[in-house]
Design a protein around this motif. Structure first.
Motif, PDB file in Angstrom:
ATOM      1  N   ALA A  58       0.818  -1.224   0.000  1.00  0.00           N
ATOM      2  CA  ALA A  58       0.000   0.000   0.000  1.00  0.00           C
ATOM      3  C   ALA A  58       0.848   1.269   0.000  1.00  0.00           C
ATOM      4  O   ALA A  58       0.307   2.379  -0.120  1.00  0.00           O
ATOM      5  N   LEU A  59       2.157   1.163   0.148  1.00  0.00           N
ATOM      6  CA  LEU A  59       3.019   2.349   0.219  1.00  0.00           C
ATOM      7  C   LEU A  59       3.227   2.959  -1.155  1.00  0.00           C
ATOM      8  O   LEU A  59       3.353   2.246  -2.159  1.00  0.00           O
ATOM      9  N   ASP A  60       3.325   4.266  -1.169  1.00  0.00           N
ATOM     10  CA  ASP A  60       3.598   4.995  -2.419  1.00  0.00           C
ATOM     11  C   ASP A  60       4.034   6.420  -2.037  1.00  0.00           C
ATOM     12  O   ASP A  60       4.127   6.752  -0.843  1.00  0.00           O
ATOM     13  N   ARG A  61       4.288   7.230  -3.024  1.00  0.00           N
ATOM     14  CA  ARG A  61       4.598   8.655  -2.796  1.00  0.00           C
ATOM     15  C   ARG A  61       3.708   9.477  -3.707  1.00  0.00           C
ATOM     16  O   ARG A  61       3.435   9.090  -4.854  1.00  0.00           O
ATOM     17  N   ASP A  62       3.288  10.617  -3.183  1.00  0.00           N
ATOM     18  CA  ASP A  62       2.445  11.513  -3.980  1.00  0.00           C
ATOM     19  C   ASP A  62       3.338  12.323  -4.926  1.00  0.00           C
ATOM     20  O   ASP A  62       4.576  12.186  -4.896  1.00  0.00           O
ATOM     21  N   PRO A  63       2.747  13.125  -5.809  1.00  0.00           N
ATOM     22  CA  PRO A  63       3.560  13.904  -6.757  1.00  0.00           C
ATOM     23  C   PRO A  63       4.621  14.761  -6.088  1.00  0.00           C
ATOM     24  O   PRO A  63       5.669  15.041  -6.688  1.00  0.00           O
ATOM     25  N   ALA A  64       4.386  15.121  -4.845  1.00  0.00           N
ATOM     26  CA  ALA A  64       5.383  15.963  -4.153  1.00  0.00           C
ATOM     27  C   ALA A  64       6.479  15.128  -3.527  1.00  0.00           C
ATOM     28  O   ALA A  64       7.408  15.667  -2.915  1.00  0.00           O
ATOM     29  N   GLY A  65       6.360  13.805  -3.640  1.00  0.00           N
ATOM     30  CA  GLY A  65       7.375  12.924  -3.069  1.00  0.00           C
ATOM     31  C   GLY A  65       7.134  12.576  -1.634  1.00  0.00           C
ATOM     32  O   GLY A  65       8.006  12.003  -0.974  1.00  0.00           O
ATOM     33  N   THR A  66       5.959  12.914  -1.139  1.00  0.00           N
ATOM     34  CA  THR A  66       5.656  12.613   0.256  1.00  0.00           C
ATOM     35  C   THR A  66       5.228  11.155   0.391  1.00  0.00           C
ATOM     36  O   THR A  66       4.479  10.626  -0.439  1.00  0.00           O
ATOM     37  N   LEU A  67       5.697  10.519   1.430  1.00  0.00           N
ATOM     38  CA  LEU A  67       5.364   9.117   1.702  1.00  0.00           C
ATOM     39  C   LEU A  67       3.887   9.013   2.079  1.00  0.00           C
ATOM     40  O   LEU A  67       3.419   9.720   2.975  1.00  0.00           O
ATOM     41  N   VAL A  68       3.116   8.154   1.368  1.00  0.00           N
ATOM     42  CA  VAL A  68       1.686   7.999   1.635  1.00  0.00           C
ATOM     43  C   VAL A  68       1.337   6.509   1.701  1.00  0.00           C
ATOM     44  O   VAL A  68       2.041   5.655   1.154  1.00  0.00           O
ATOM     45  N   VAL A  69       0.211   6.238   2.390  1.00  0.00           N
ATOM     46  CA  VAL A  69      -0.335   4.874   2.459  1.00  0.00           C
ATOM     47  C   VAL A  69      -1.667   4.868   1.751  1.00  0.00           C
ATOM     48  O   VAL A  69      -2.598   5.565   2.189  1.00  0.00           O
ATOM     49  N   ARG A  70      -1.775   4.159   0.651  1.00  0.00           N
ATOM     50  CA  ARG A  70      -3.015   4.089  -0.112  1.00  0.00           C
ATOM     51  C   ARG A  70      -3.891   2.969   0.474  1.00  0.00           C
ATOM     52  O   ARG A  70      -3.402   1.946   0.935  1.00  0.00           O
ATOM     53  N   GLU A  71      -5.172   3.197   0.420  1.00  0.00           N
ATOM     54  CA  GLU A  71      -6.130   2.217   0.971  1.00  0.00           C
ATOM     55  C   GLU A  71      -6.413   1.144  -0.085  1.00  0.00           C
ATOM     56  O   GLU A  71      -7.364   1.215  -0.861  1.00  0.00           O
ATOM     57  N   THR A  72      -5.566   0.142  -0.120  1.00  0.00           N
ATOM     58  CA  THR A  72      -5.743  -0.950  -1.078  1.00  0.00           C
ATOM     59  C   THR A  72      -6.785  -1.937  -0.541  1.00  0.00           C
ATOM     60  O   THR A  72      -7.156  -1.913   0.628  1.00  0.00           O
ATOM     61  N   VAL A  73      -7.222  -2.821  -1.443  1.00  0.00           N
ATOM     62  CA  VAL A  73      -8.183  -3.862  -1.043  1.00  0.00           C
ATOM     63  C   VAL A  73      -7.565  -4.760   0.034  1.00  0.00           C
ATOM     64  O   VAL A  73      -8.217  -5.119   1.021  1.00  0.00           O
ATOM     65  N   ALA A  74      -6.284  -5.120  -0.160  1.00  0.00           N
ATOM     66  CA  ALA A  74      -5.621  -5.994   0.820  1.00  0.00           C
ATOM     67  C   ALA A  74      -5.521  -5.311   2.173  1.00  0.00           C
ATOM     68  O   ALA A  74      -5.724  -5.951   3.226  1.00  0.00           O
ATOM     69  N   LEU A  75      -5.233  -4.012   2.169  1.00  0.00           N
ATOM     70  CA  LEU A  75      -5.118  -3.305   3.446  1.00  0.00           C
ATOM     71  C   LEU A  75      -6.476  -3.211   4.128  1.00  0.00           C
ATOM     72  O   LEU A  75      -6.584  -3.358   5.361  1.00  0.00           O
ATOM     73  N   ALA A  76      -7.530  -3.004   3.319  1.00  0.00           N
ATOM     74  CA  ALA A  76      -8.878  -2.939   3.892  1.00  0.00           C
ATOM     75  C   ALA A  76      -9.254  -4.284   4.516  1.00  0.00           C
ATOM     76  O   ALA A  76      -9.849  -4.345   5.601  1.00  0.00           O
ATOM     77  N   GLN A  77      -8.900  -5.360   3.824  1.00  0.00           N
ATOM     78  CA  GLN A  77      -9.183  -6.700   4.370  1.00  0.00           C
ATOM     79  C   GLN A  77      -8.395  -6.943   5.648  1.00  0.00           C
ATOM     80  O   GLN A  77      -8.901  -7.554   6.595  1.00  0.00           O
ATOM     81  N   GLN A  78      -7.158  -6.448   5.664  1.00  0.00           N
ATOM     82  CA  GLN A  78      -6.326  -6.631   6.850  1.00  0.00           C
ATOM     83  C   GLN A  78      -6.902  -5.852   8.038  1.00  0.00           C
ATOM     84  O   GLN A  78      -6.888  -6.337   9.171  1.00  0.00           O
ATOM     85  N   ARG A  79      -7.426  -4.625   7.762  1.00  0.00           N
ATOM     86  CA  ARG A  79      -8.026  -3.845   8.844  1.00  0.00           C
ATOM     87  C   ARG A  79      -9.268  -4.555   9.383  1.00  0.00           C
ATOM     88  O   ARG A  79      -9.536  -4.539  10.586  1.00  0.00           O
ATOM     89  N   ALA A  80     -10.032  -5.182   8.445  1.00  0.00           N
ATOM     90  CA  ALA A  80     -11.241  -5.883   8.891  1.00  0.00           C
ATOM     91  C   ALA A  80     -10.878  -7.092   9.747  1.00  0.00           C
ATOM     92  O   ALA A  80     -11.580  -7.435  10.708  1.00  0.00           O
ATOM     93  N   THR A  81      -9.768  -7.744   9.377  1.00  0.00           N
ATOM     94  CA  THR A  81      -9.312  -8.908  10.151  1.00  0.00           C
ATOM     95  C   THR A  81      -8.698  -8.494  11.472  1.00  0.00           C
ATOM     96  O   THR A  81      -8.849  -9.175  12.488  1.00  0.00           O
ATOM     97  N   MET A  82      -7.973  -7.355  11.439  1.00  0.00           N
ATOM     98  CA  MET A  82      -7.277  -6.858  12.634  1.00  0.00           C
ATOM     99  C   MET A  82      -7.788  -5.457  12.984  1.00  0.00           C
ATOM    100  O   MET A  82      -7.205  -4.446  12.572  1.00  0.00           O
ATOM    101  N   PRO A  83      -8.873  -5.352  13.721  1.00  0.00           N
ATOM    102  CA  PRO A  83      -9.377  -4.008  14.095  1.00  0.00           C
ATOM    103  C   PRO A  83      -8.350  -3.208  14.888  1.00  0.00           C
ATOM    104  O   PRO A  83      -8.349  -1.973  14.854  1.00  0.00           O
ATOM    105  N   GLU A  84      -7.442  -3.903  15.611  1.00  0.00           N
ATOM    106  CA  GLU A  84      -6.442  -3.210  16.421  1.00  0.00           C
ATOM    107  C   GLU A  84      -5.159  -2.937  15.651  1.00  0.00           C
ATOM    108  O   GLU A  84      -4.125  -2.615  16.248  1.00  0.00           O
ATOM    109  N   LEU A  85      -5.218  -3.008  14.322  1.00  0.00           N
ATOM    110  CA  LEU A  85      -4.024  -2.839  13.494  1.00  0.00           C
ATOM    111  C   LEU A  85      -3.366  -1.486  13.744  1.00  0.00           C
ATOM    112  O   LEU A  85      -4.037  -0.453  13.757  1.00  0.00           O
ATOM    113  N   TRP A  86      -2.068  -1.540  13.943  1.00  0.00           N
ATOM    114  CA  TRP A  86      -1.285  -0.312  14.037  1.00  0.00           C
ATOM    115  C   TRP A  86       0.055  -0.537  13.356  1.00  0.00           C
ATOM    116  O   TRP A  86       0.536  -1.680  13.258  1.00  0.00           O
TER     117      TRP A  86
END
Length: 455
Positions: A58-86
């Motif tokens: 899910a990691l990427d960088r925006d046009p300005a080069g800033t580190l961002v986390v995109r909400e991918t399908v896998a990440l959404a599934q992981q959050r659903a599996t792990m509500p306490e994800l950090w």
């Protein structure tokens, strides 16, 4: 139908041992992997690794080069599996992203792990249960970053299967190959050594025949698993011996019982008035008497030791020929005696040889066609009897030495006569052969080694 193909015991053992080793080794490896995974010691299959892999995707960088986390399908599934994800993400330039409730003890610990490629962070056994974490540097779409994530989640089945397959190929197969090679080399040697006693048993069994009754197979060197089979063989031999003894006693008793009525019958026939049937009846009675004597002779040869003495084949031949000449003449034959030597000394049993020669002359009388000449000849090492009858076909000449063999299933046969002749001649280390006579008919020759002793 073709015979069933026999399978070597050594290869049966090799196949089964290798299969058993493969199953046991595979089961052992699976048990070890399962135990390590259940105990938290199998680092490569920790669920945190799957969490880090999802975050990495899910990691990427925006046009300005800033580190961002995109909400991918896998990440959404992981959050659903792990509500306490950090998790906490850092790059080498100090950029930092965190999501979820990061435990205070892990909030800045990543700064001290810049030179560590990966780490599993937790507590000692017995400590108060607290949150654990997993850190790993990864090469993502946003560049090389450090990801620190909390425990939890599950390992997908494909990762577990891949890990087991990798372990099987890298560990199980090499061990199994070594074990298989060892089994291939060791099993034939072990089987061969273990069955040495069985080879001795086979050799003992091979030497058992009808003339060595009472023989049994030794159990001394037989493997315990084979003992019931050898014991069964010995039991079968014992039963055969008992049956043979009963048969022999019956034959001897029957022969003895027949002698008296045959003698009475002969006396009564001799007392009747001469007629066309009297000679034939007397000849038939003599045949019965000869058969009874042959049965007794057969048993004598099997049960007693043949005595040995110095004898002369010429004397034996002259004596038997003169005794049976009247019987041959009465049956319509001309009988002649020929000798090429004055004496033919040898060591043997005179009575047995006289009975053998008498059987040959009786056969010539019975099967010579009741015409022509019967010639009895003697050399330094042989005695021959030749008739001018229909002869014996080459394919039957060996079979007529079998008891009661009948040529072409007909009435003509050798009875016990030729069988006894062969046994007597063999006891004198000789041979008996059948050939065609010079004027047709049959020529039977007993050949002996000059001055040879009995076995």
């Amino acid at each position: 139908m073709s015979a069933l193909r026999r399978t070597s015991l050594r290869w049966v053992l090799v196949n089964r041992l290798v299969s058993l080793q493969a199953m046991m080794l595979t089961g052992l490896v699976l048990a070890v992997v399962g135990g390590l995974w259940a105990g938290g010691y199998l680092v490569a299959l920790e669920p945190e690794d799957e969490t880090i892999s999802v975050i990495e995707g899910a990691l990427d960088r925006d046009p300005a080069g800033t580190l961002v986390v995109r909400e991918t399908v896998a990440l959404a599934q992981q959050r659903a599996t792990m509500p306490e994800l950090w998790f906490v993400i850092r790059d080498g330039k100090g950029a930092r992203i965190s999501q979820g409730n990061v435990p205070p003890e892990f909030a800045h610990i990543g700064d001290a792990l810049d030179d560590i490629g990966q780490a599993r962070l937790g507590w000692n056994v017995g400590d108060t249960p607290r949150a654990t974490a997993r850190m790993r540097w990864v090469d993502s779409a946003a560049g090389r970053v450090q990801i620190l994530a909390g425990a939890g989640g599950t390992v997908p089945w494909h990762r577990l299967a891949l890990a087991i397959l990798t372990l099987f190929i890298s560990v199980v197969l090499p061990i199994l190959a070594v074990m298989t090679l060892t089994t291939l080399i060791a099993t034939p040697v072990v089987v061969r050594r273990a069955l040495l006693g069985l080879n001795d048993t086979a050799a003992q069994t091979e030497r058992i025949d009808i003339d060595r009754r009472g023989a049994r197979v030794s159990l001394d060197r037989v493997p315990e698993e084979i003992v019931p089979l050898v014991a069964a063989i010995n039991g079968a031999l014992r039963r055969l011996d008992d049956g043979y003894e009963r048969r022999q006693r019956f034959l001897v008793d029957a022969a003895h019982e027949l002698r008296t009525p045959i003698a009475i019958l002969q006396i009564r026939i001799e007392s009747i008035e001469p007629g066309p049937y009297k000679a034939r009846l007397l000849e038939d009675v003599r045949r019965l008497a000869i058969l009874a004597e042959q049965l007794l002779d057969s048993e004598r040869l099997r049960q007693s030791v043949v005595p040995r003495s110095d004898i002369d084949l010429v004397d034996v031949t002259q004596h038997v020929t003169s005794d049976l000449a009247p019987l041959a003449i009465a049956a319509g034959y001309e009988i002649a005696y020929e000798n090429s030597v004055e004496r033919a000394p040898m060591s043997g049993d005179q009575g047995a040889l006289e009975r053998a020669l008498a059987n040959l002359i009786h056969n010539a009388i019975e099967h010579g066609g009741r015409h022509g000449k019967i010639v009895v000849s003697v050399t330094s090492t042989s005695i021959s009897v030749t008739d001018q009858g229909p002869g014996i076909a080459p394919e039957d000449r060996e079979h007529v030495f079998e008891p009661f063999y009948r040529i072409n299933g007909g009435s003509r046969g050798a009875g016990l006569g030729l069988n006894l002749v062969r046994e007597i001649v063999q006891l004198h280390d000789g041979t008996v052969e059948i050939h065609e006579g010079s004027n047709g008919g049959t020529r039977v020759t007993m050949t002996f080694g000059k001055r040879r002793s009995l076995r």
